[in-house]
Write an enzyme that holds these catalytic residues in place. Structure first.
Site, PDB file in Angstrom:
ATOM      1  N   ASP A   1     -11.296 -32.822   7.220  1.00  0.00           N
ATOM      2  CA  ASP A   1     -12.395 -33.439   7.978  1.00  0.00           C
ATOM      3  C   ASP A   1     -13.577 -33.776   7.076  1.00  0.00           C
ATOM      4  O   ASP A   1     -14.200 -34.832   7.216  1.00  0.00           O
ATOM      5  CB  ASP A   1     -12.824 -32.517   9.118  1.00  0.00           C
ATOM      6  CG  ASP A   1     -11.704 -32.325  10.137  1.00  0.00           C
ATOM      7  OD1 ASP A   1     -11.345 -33.302  10.805  1.00  0.00           O
ATOM      8  OD2 ASP A   1     -11.186 -31.199  10.245  1.00  0.00           O
TER       9      ASP A   1
ATOM     10  N   GLU B   1     -17.266 -42.863  11.424  1.00  0.00           N
ATOM     11  CA  GLU B   1     -15.953 -43.453  11.633  1.00  0.00           C
ATOM     12  C   GLU B   1     -15.826 -43.918  13.082  1.00  0.00           C
ATOM     13  O   GLU B   1     -16.163 -43.199  14.011  1.00  0.00           O
ATOM     14  CB  GLU B   1     -14.863 -42.420  11.320  1.00  0.00           C
ATOM     15  CG  GLU B   1     -13.476 -43.016  11.295  1.00  0.00           C
ATOM     16  CD  GLU B   1     -12.422 -42.024  10.849  1.00  0.00           C
ATOM     17  OE1 GLU B   1     -11.449 -41.836  11.594  1.00  0.00           O
ATOM     18  OE2 GLU B   1     -12.596 -41.430   9.756  1.00  0.00           O
TER      19      GLU B   1
ATOM     20  N   ASP C   1     -17.314 -37.716  10.317  1.00  0.00           N
ATOM     21  CA  ASP C   1     -15.991 -37.896  10.917  1.00  0.00           C
ATOM     22  C   ASP C   1     -16.003 -37.107  12.223  1.00  0.00           C
ATOM     23  O   ASP C   1     -15.780 -35.905  12.229  1.00  0.00           O
ATOM     24  CB  ASP C   1     -14.900 -37.374   9.983  1.00  0.00           C
ATOM     25  CG  ASP C   1     -13.512 -37.497  10.586  1.00  0.00           C
ATOM     26  OD1 ASP C   1     -13.253 -38.484  11.291  1.00  0.00           O
ATOM     27  OD2 ASP C   1     -12.689 -36.583  10.358  1.00  0.00           O
TER      28      ASP C   1
END
Length: 190
Positions: free
Chosen positions: A147, A75, A15
Site C-alpha cells: 500500500d 489513485e 492509495d
C-alpha cells in the site's frame, strides 16, 4: 539546454483503502526524487463505517500538518466486479479527498493503470514489480509495503510529469534577444 530554476516540490501520494490507506511523501528537486516518509493508515475492521472514515480523515490531517505537502496525488478507483467493494472504496477515497481539500492541498488523480504504465512500463504490473521499482527509483534499502509502494508510485508518477512539464514550459519561454546596460543614468538596448 538551460535548466529551469530549482524549487523543491513536496508530493503526498495516497492509495485509498478502507482497511489500509497507503501514503508516501517525496521531495522533487532538480529532476531528482527524494524519499521523505511512507506508511499505512490502518482502520479497524471492527469499527463502524463512520469511525473508519474518520480514522482516514484525521490521520491524513495529521500527516499534512506534519509534512506540509504542496500537492497530493490520489489513485482513482476503478469499477470493480463487486459493486459493493467499489462503493466502500469510494467512501475511503472520499474521506481522503475531504482531508486534503480541507487543508487546501491541490489534488491530482491518476488511475492505477496510468501509474503502473508510467512507473513500470506495463499497466498490468503486479504489486511486487511496483514495490521493486519504487525501491530502485527512491534508492530505498528494502521494498515498502504494497500500500505504501502504491502511494509512493502515485507521487513518483506525478513528479515525472511535473518535471517534464516544467522543463517544457521553461524551454518554450522567449529567449532574451537584447541586453540592457545603464551608463551614467542612460539606458541603452543592444
Amino acid at each position: 539546454m538551460i535548466k529551469p530554476p530549482s524549487r523543491t516540490l513536496r508530493i503526498l501520494g495516497v492509495d485509498p483503502g478502507l482497511r489500509m490507506t497507503g501514503y508516501g511523501l517525496i521531495d522533487v528537486l532538480g529532476g531528482k526524487q527524494h524519499y521523505i516518509a511512507s506508511g499505512v493508515i490502518r482502520s479497524s475492521t471492527e469499527a463502524s463505517m463512520p469511525e473508519r472514515l474518520h480514522t482516514i480523515f484525521s490521520a491524513l490531517l495529521e500527516l499534512t500538518e506534519q509534512y506540509q505537502p504542496h500537492l497530493a496525488v490520489v489513485e482513482k478507483i476503478f469499477v470493480n466486479i463487486n459493486p459493493q467493494s467499489t462503493l466502500l472504496l469510494g467512501q475511503a477515497r472520499g474521506a481522503a479527498l475531504t482531508a486534503l481539500t480541507h487543508r487546501q492541498i491541490a489534488v491530482v488523480e491518476y488511475t492505477a493503470l496510468q501509474i503502473k504504465q508510467a512507473l513500470v512500463g506495463n499497466g498490468k504490473a503486479n504489486k511486487e514489480q511496483v514495490q521493486e521499482m519504487v525501491k530502485r527509483l527512491l534508492n530505498l534499502p528494502q521494498r515498502p509495503s504494497p500500500d505504501a509502494a502504491d502511494a509512493l508510485a502515485a507521487a513518483i508518477t506525478h513528479a515525472q510529469s511535473y518535471e517534464l512539464l516544467q522543463q517544457l514550459a521553461f524551454n518554450s519561454l522567449p529567449k532574451q534577444t537584447h541586453q540592457t546596460t545603464v551608463r551614467k543614468g542612460r539606458t541603452s538596448w543592444k
